[in-house]
Design an enzyme around this catalytic site. Sequence first.
Site, PDB file in Angstrom:
ATOM      1  N   ASP A   1      -0.993   0.619  -2.001  1.00  7.64           N
ATOM      2  CA  ASP A   1      -1.457   1.090  -3.447  1.00  7.64           C
ATOM      3  C   ASP A   1      -2.553   0.558  -3.921  1.00  7.64           C
ATOM      4  O   ASP A   1      -2.545  -0.723  -4.098  1.00  7.64           O
ATOM      5  CB  ASP A   1      -0.055   1.215  -4.559  1.00  7.64           C
TER       6      ASP A   1
ATOM      7  N   GLU B   1       6.228  12.924  -6.046  1.00  2.00           N
ATOM      8  CA  GLU B   1       7.471  12.318  -6.276  1.00  2.00           C
ATOM      9  C   GLU B   1       7.904  12.977  -7.414  1.00  2.00           C
ATOM     10  O   GLU B   1       7.229  13.887  -8.365  1.00  2.00           O
ATOM     11  CB  GLU B   1       6.932  10.981  -6.866  1.00  2.00           C
TER      12      GLU B   1
ATOM     13  N   GLU C   1      -2.704   7.375  -7.785  1.00  4.20           N
ATOM     14  CA  GLU C   1      -1.915   8.107  -8.466  1.00  4.20           C
ATOM     15  C   GLU C   1      -3.261   9.112  -9.123  1.00  4.20           C
ATOM     16  O   GLU C   1      -3.914   8.446  -9.887  1.00  4.20           O
ATOM     17  CB  GLU C   1      -1.255   7.359  -9.395  1.00  4.20           C
TER      18      GLU C   1
ATOM     19  N   LYS D   1      -3.440   4.356  -1.281  1.00  5.13           N
ATOM     20  CA  LYS D   1      -2.891   5.318  -2.223  1.00  5.13           C
ATOM     21  C   LYS D   1      -3.309   5.342  -3.564  1.00  5.13           C
ATOM     22  O   LYS D   1      -3.519   4.136  -4.170  1.00  5.13           O
ATOM     23  CB  LYS D   1      -1.369   5.171  -2.086  1.00  5.13           C
TER      24      LYS D   1
ATOM     25  N   ASP E   1       2.912  -0.329  -5.421  1.00  2.00           N
ATOM     26  CA  ASP E   1       3.066  -1.178  -6.625  1.00  2.00           C
ATOM     27  C   ASP E   1       4.384  -1.442  -7.271  1.00  2.00           C
ATOM     28  O   ASP E   1       4.671  -1.983  -8.393  1.00  2.00           O
ATOM     29  CB  ASP E   1       1.812  -0.993  -7.553  1.00  2.00           C
ATOM     30  N   SER E   2       5.455  -0.542  -6.700  1.00  2.00           N
ATOM     31  CA  SER E   2       6.775  -0.780  -7.172  1.00  2.00           C
ATOM     32  C   SER E   2       7.411  -2.396  -7.094  1.00  2.00           C
ATOM     33  O   SER E   2       8.248  -2.672  -7.708  1.00  2.00           O
ATOM     34  CB  SER E   2       7.475   0.301  -6.369  1.00  2.00           C
TER      35      SER E   2
END
Length: 267
Positions: free
Chosen positions: A86, A184, A117, A115, A47-48
């Site tokens: 993501d 990260e 978080e 993925k 999602d960057s």
Amino acid sequence: MSTASITLTTLAAMKARGERIACLTCYDASFSRLLDRAGIDVLLVGDSLGMVVQGHPTTLPVSLEQMVYHSAAVARGRERALLVTDLPFMSYATPEQAIASAARLMQEGGAQVVKLEGGMPMLETVRRLSELGIPVCAHLGLLPQSVHRLGGYRFQGREPDSAERIRQEAMAMEEAGAVLLVLECVPAALAREISRSLTIPVIGIGAGPDCDGQVLVLYDILGLNLGQPPRFSRDFMVGRHAISEAVSAYVTAVRAGHFPSPAETLY
Ligand code: KIV
């Protein structure tokens, strides 16, 4: 280079052999084909893309619809690399919502792994997704979707209690069924310890050289970062004329353990 598809079994075997996994973010079909042919093992539709493609200051505005769109494009270009996508901000606030969102990423976006978080609050979700046969990559340490709660893009796990929390979260994620872990911006020693103690492959970004693999944002390795590139990244275009050469150099450097260097490692 073998043309066989990379699966989770391939990655587990690489970890067992001590062979490092090379991963890059990817957002479209052309780069997907190029990265895949240059030897990248894992394509991460991160999602960057909200920051490097859409120009937002954070990843928060990215929608599930947009992740499905980019993931499907990358899936069309992919030949052998494993495709991880993501789950964007607020698309997995409950286990039920996570299941519905992950199903869209897999069915419409071609994702092979999703993925998400977060630590302990995400355990039940990881367990439920795994039980349903949805492979999950956990993401710990600096959580970009929590940038406002964290007070900025800050290095995590320097203090003993936060290091211990990340250690416990990593073990709990594996126990809940996660198949991969992204760490990260955590101290190299902590990332090494976690990589050694978990069975699943650990992919680091800003987490030192001793993870089972490395991931970077594609635009950073191509020198396309218009701001200040992160200190843990490297511009692989320097001294090279073709993007394919830069990506191959990244793969070679990761495999050889030459990336990240001590200067690119945060302690
Ligand atoms: O969105 C992304 O690109 C990521 C990487 C930074 C790991 O999650």
